[in-house]
Design a protein around this motif. Structure first.
Motif, PDB file in Angstrom:
ATOM      1  N   VAL A 136       0.843  -1.202   0.000  1.00  0.00           N
ATOM      2  CA  VAL A 136       0.000   0.000   0.000  1.00  0.00           C
ATOM      3  C   VAL A 136       0.872   1.244   0.000  1.00  0.00           C
ATOM      4  CG1 VAL A 136      -1.656   1.356   1.344  1.00  0.00           C
ATOM      5  CG2 VAL A 136      -2.021  -1.091   1.063  1.00  0.00           C
ATOM      6  N   VAL A 137       1.920   1.243   0.833  1.00  0.00           N
ATOM      7  CA  VAL A 137       2.822   2.395   0.904  1.00  0.00           C
ATOM      8  C   VAL A 137       3.539   2.589  -0.428  1.00  0.00           C
ATOM      9  CG1 VAL A 137       4.939   3.266   1.992  1.00  0.00           C
ATOM     10  CG2 VAL A 137       3.134   2.263   3.395  1.00  0.00           C
ATOM     11  N   GLN A 138       4.075   1.518  -1.000  1.00  0.00           N
ATOM     12  CA  GLN A 138       4.818   1.633  -2.260  1.00  0.00           C
ATOM     13  C   GLN A 138       3.933   2.090  -3.407  1.00  0.00           C
ATOM     14  OE1 GLN A 138       6.656  -2.207  -2.704  1.00  0.00           O
ATOM     15  NE2 GLN A 138       8.288  -1.746  -1.237  1.00  0.00           N
ATOM     16  N   GLU A 139       2.754   1.508  -3.539  1.00  0.00           N
ATOM     17  CA  GLU A 139       1.860   1.871  -4.640  1.00  0.00           C
ATOM     18  C   GLU A 139       1.268   3.260  -4.446  1.00  0.00           C
ATOM     19  OE1 GLU A 139       1.596   0.434  -7.472  1.00  0.00           O
ATOM     20  OE2 GLU A 139       2.792  -1.302  -6.904  1.00  0.00           O
ATOM     21  N   SER A 140       1.044   3.669  -3.187  1.00  0.00           N
ATOM     22  CA  SER A 140       0.560   5.021  -2.923  1.00  0.00           C
ATOM     23  C   SER A 140       1.591   6.051  -3.360  1.00  0.00           C
ATOM     24  CB  SER A 140       0.242   5.205  -1.441  1.00  0.00           C
ATOM     25  OG  SER A 140      -0.805   4.364  -1.044  1.00  0.00           O
ATOM     26  N   ALA A 141       2.863   5.775  -3.029  1.00  0.00           N
ATOM     27  CA  ALA A 141       3.939   6.696  -3.417  1.00  0.00           C
ATOM     28  C   ALA A 141       4.060   6.761  -4.943  1.00  0.00           C
ATOM     29  CB  ALA A 141       5.253   6.251  -2.789  1.00  0.00           C
ATOM     30  N   ALA A 142       3.967   5.631  -5.614  1.00  0.00           N
ATOM     31  CA  ALA A 142       4.048   5.613  -7.079  1.00  0.00           C
ATOM     32  C   ALA A 142       2.867   6.367  -7.693  1.00  0.00           C
ATOM     33  CB  ALA A 142       4.079   4.173  -7.585  1.00  0.00           C
ATOM     34  N   PHE A 143       1.687   6.196  -7.104  1.00  0.00           N
ATOM     35  CA  PHE A 143       0.501   6.913  -7.591  1.00  0.00           C
ATOM     36  C   PHE A 143       0.669   8.421  -7.415  1.00  0.00           C
ATOM     37  CE2 PHE A 143      -3.827   8.597  -6.668  1.00  0.00           C
ATOM     38  CZ  PHE A 143      -4.326   8.499  -7.952  1.00  0.00           C
TER      39      PHE A 143
END
Length: 127
Positions: free
Chosen positions: A60-67
């Motif tokens: 969730v943290v990684q994909e949120s940052a990428a988003f």
């Protein structure tokens, strides 16, 4: 029986504006670069939601940052300053907190570890 003045045949009516018969304009086709940015943003947003459903906080943290990075690309393509978006988010958070505080009734304060009630119910029977 007399006719109503609202239906009198000599009553003045305002002229109607002319009807425009121009064909509707087609939206501008996005550039391939904009399509790629939007596609990547959608992929990261979807992956973030999937990680949330799977209860995987690391993803969730990684994909949120990428988003968020893709959102910044979208803002940049539209010549928006990131501060405009962050200011709007802060305004919404502060308004939500204000409404929450304003909607708390005064009788909800705790005294001696217990919530006071505005009245005491002594029976469950209705009058």
């Amino acid at each position: 029986m007399r006719a109503s003045p609202a239906h009198h045949y000599t009553m003045q009516h305002s002229p109607r504006p002319p009807v425009h018969t121009q064909p509707p304009q087609q939206p501008e086709t996005p550039s391939p670069d904009m399509r790629a940015v939007c596609n990547r943003a959608g992929v990261h947003a979807t992956a973030c939601v999937a990680a949330f459903i799977a209860k995987n906080p690391t993803d969730v943290v990684q994909e949120s940052a990428a988003f968020m990075l893709e959102l910044e690309s979208i803002w940049q393509a539209l010549a928006l300053e990131p501060e405009e978006v962050w200011t709007e988010l802060l305004r919404r958070i502060e308004m939500g907190e204000l409404f929450l505080r304003l909607n708390q009734p005064p009788h909800r304060k705790k005294m001696n570890g217990r919530t006071q009630r505005p009245w005491r119910i002594s029976t469950s029977k209705l009058p």
